[in-house]
Design an enzyme around this catalytic site. Structure first.
Site, mmCIF file in Angstrom:
data_model
loop_
_atom_site.group_PDB
_atom_site.id
_atom_site.type_symbol
_atom_site.label_atom_id
_atom_site.label_comp_id
_atom_site.label_asym_id
_atom_site.label_seq_id
_atom_site.Cartn_x
_atom_site.Cartn_y
_atom_site.Cartn_z
ATOM 1 N N HIS A 159 4.327 -0.456 -1.908
ATOM 2 C CA HIS A 159 5.669 -0.541 -1.346
ATOM 3 C C HIS A 159 6.657 0.394 -2.044
ATOM 4 C CE1 HIS A 159 6.059 -3.675 -4.546
ATOM 5 N NE2 HIS A 159 7.262 -3.158 -4.637
ATOM 6 N N ASP B 256 -1.385 -3.824 -2.049
ATOM 7 C CA ASP B 256 -0.103 -3.336 -2.560
ATOM 8 C C ASP B 256 -0.307 -2.442 -3.778
ATOM 9 O OD1 ASP B 256 2.608 -2.915 -2.546
ATOM 10 O OD2 ASP B 256 3.061 -4.613 -3.851
ATOM 11 N N SER C 248 8.915 -2.580 -9.924
ATOM 12 C CA SER C 248 7.671 -2.550 -9.161
ATOM 13 C C SER C 248 6.821 -1.340 -9.496
ATOM 14 C CB SER C 248 7.962 -2.534 -7.669
ATOM 15 O OG SER C 248 8.440 -3.785 -7.261
#
Length: 468
Positions: free
Chosen positions: A195, A228, A310
């Site tokens: 992402h 992911d 992230s």
């Protein structure tokens, strides 16, 4: 929960992990590009219970179609109410004004503090001049002269920080955000969250900046929406890259110390500490853009993780990478002028043993490889396990793939899987996350219920290539 799917909140988890709910479009992954929040349940395998969702039949080839999920909060943070594991937050449009506002606010604060400090300094100096003696005590050494042993947080950080990068991804439309990554090998491959770089996959712009200020253009080598995980490669990579040492996430214990490195809210090279607060936490998330949902059996940490973290490494006390920070659970939107949720001490990371396998496959072929049982499972959270759907999903004629692993093992529509090896399975998302911790060809033992009776069967996992 969120990973750089950061953003949405997840409802309290029921005895059986709740099913993810659609993530709010505003939330995004960890990286500022998106924040993902993962709901965290208390005392249950699922982080948070997600709102009730009507049963759905995922694609037999797995993973099932993106389930409704709560926004991500990890790299971002999960927001208040949400689904089972929160979903990613869609990265907010990269705005000079947004970040400028944050920087400006910090600058004003610094100037104000500077002015105040100057005034106090003058007053104290004046008072000292008028006194008969000084009351100050000086340290024998300054902070810069203190020896920091390799095992200290400062020592670990000094070795690891130079091998991390702040990633800026921008789509063809100009939207994007900020995330983190770390050096995977000497060839210039950087591992991060899918992402974080999703906006730059098709014709976008991607850059990676090291703590020393050196910036490199980069390209996406491969990305796995379901896991992911993504791998990018630096263009004209320097020859002195130092890959971070990968640890063994299977040997991590609850209570172990953790160190997280990232760029929360765009503040690059930020280091936070905590512990492993739980293992095998079922997390389901989505970036809210209609892309495939991701599932993981995550490492939970209380190290502060916010939007922008992230894709960054979660380290153990020796500086080994044990996970990739991907999502967080949050109570709601935070301040800082960003509208993004912040950390409440519930962060989730993809175990490095799984991420390493995925990264190696992406480097080899550019495509992810998923383990599967060849059956569609319901995403409903009220079955007390993972129930094989009674109808096929996505146009499939049957929920059990003919000739697939489940069919060969004798599994049938309506069977409820309650354990995978020694892991309790309380929902479809939990089963998917556990299966994806394995590789195609692995043999697992499934415990299931049929007609009120319990059965056990060995299943050799099949494989599926790609996210479609």
């Amino acid at each position: 929960m969120s990973t750089e799917n950061e953003g949405t909140a997840v409802p309290p988890a029921p005895s059986a992990p709740p099913v993810p709910v659609d993530a709010p479009a505003a939330q995004g992954p960890y990286g500022q590009d998106a924040q993902g929040q993962v709901p965290q349940g208390q005392g249950t395998p699922g982080d948070a219970g997600h709102p009730g969702v009507t049963s759905s039949a995922p694609d037999p080839s797995w993973p099932p179609p993106p389930p409704p999920t709560a926004p991500y909060g990890d790299g971002g943070a999960g927001s208040g109410a949400g689904g089972w594991g929160s979903s990613y937050q869609q990265p907010a449009p990269k705005s000079g004004r947004g970040r400028g506002g944050l920087v400006a606010a910090l600058l004003v604060a610094a100037l104000t503090a500077g002015g105040l400090g100057g005034g106090l300094g003058y007053t104290l100096a004046k008072n000292n001049d008028e006194s008969t003696g000084s009351t100050t005590v000086s340290a024998s050494t300054s902070g810069g002269d203190v020896k920091r042993d390799p095992g200290t947080v400062a020592g670990v950080t000094a070795r690891a920080l130079p091998s991390t990068v702040t990633i800026e991804a921008e789509g063809s439309s100009g939207e994007g955000g900020t995330g983190t990554g770390f050096v995977f090998d000497k060839q210039g491959h950087i591992v991060t969250n899918n992402h974080v770089v999703a906006d730059a996959v098709d014709g976008g712009k991607l850059t990676a900046t090291f703590p020393n200020g050196k910036k490199y253009d980069a390209e996406v080598i491969g990305n796995a929406e379901g896991y992911d995980v993504a791998v990018i490669k630096l263009k004209n990579a320097p020859g002195d890259l130092k890959p971070l040492t990968l640890g063994d996430s299977d040997k991590v214990a609850v209570g172990d110390a953790t160190i997280a490195i990232g760029a929360p809210f765009g503040l690059s090279d930020t280091v936070t500490t905590g512990i492993i607060s739980a293992k095998n936490r079922p997390v389901a998330s989505s970036d809210g853009s209609g892309s495939q949902a991701s599932y993981m059996s995550a490492l939970q940490t209380d190290a502060s993780i916010n939007p922008g973290n992230s894709g960054g490494p979660l380290l153990d006390a020796q500086g080994n990478v044990i996970g990739i920070n991907s999502a967080i659970q949050s109570t709601g939107n935070g301040g800082f002028g960003t509208g993004q949720s912040g950390s409440i001490g519930l962060g989730f990371a993809i175990p490095i043993n799984q991420a390493e396998y995925v990264a190696q496959e992406l480097i080899k072929t550019g495509k992810p490889v998923y383990a599967k049982i060849g059956a569609s499972v319901s995403l409903d959270d009220t079955s007390g396990g993972a129930q094989i759907s009674k109808e096929g999903a996505s146009g499939a004629a049957t929920p059990v793939e003919p000739g697939g692993p489940a069919a060969k093992a004798g599994l049938k529509p309506g069977d409820v899987i309650t354990k995978l090896d020694d892991r309790v399975i309380d929902s479809g998302p939990t089963l998917i996350g556990e299966i994806w911790t394995h590789k195609p060809g692995d043999k697992v033992t499934l415990t299931y219920e049929r007609g009120g009776k319990q059965h056990t069967v060995d299943v050799t996992l099949g494989s599926r290539v790609g996210d479609n």
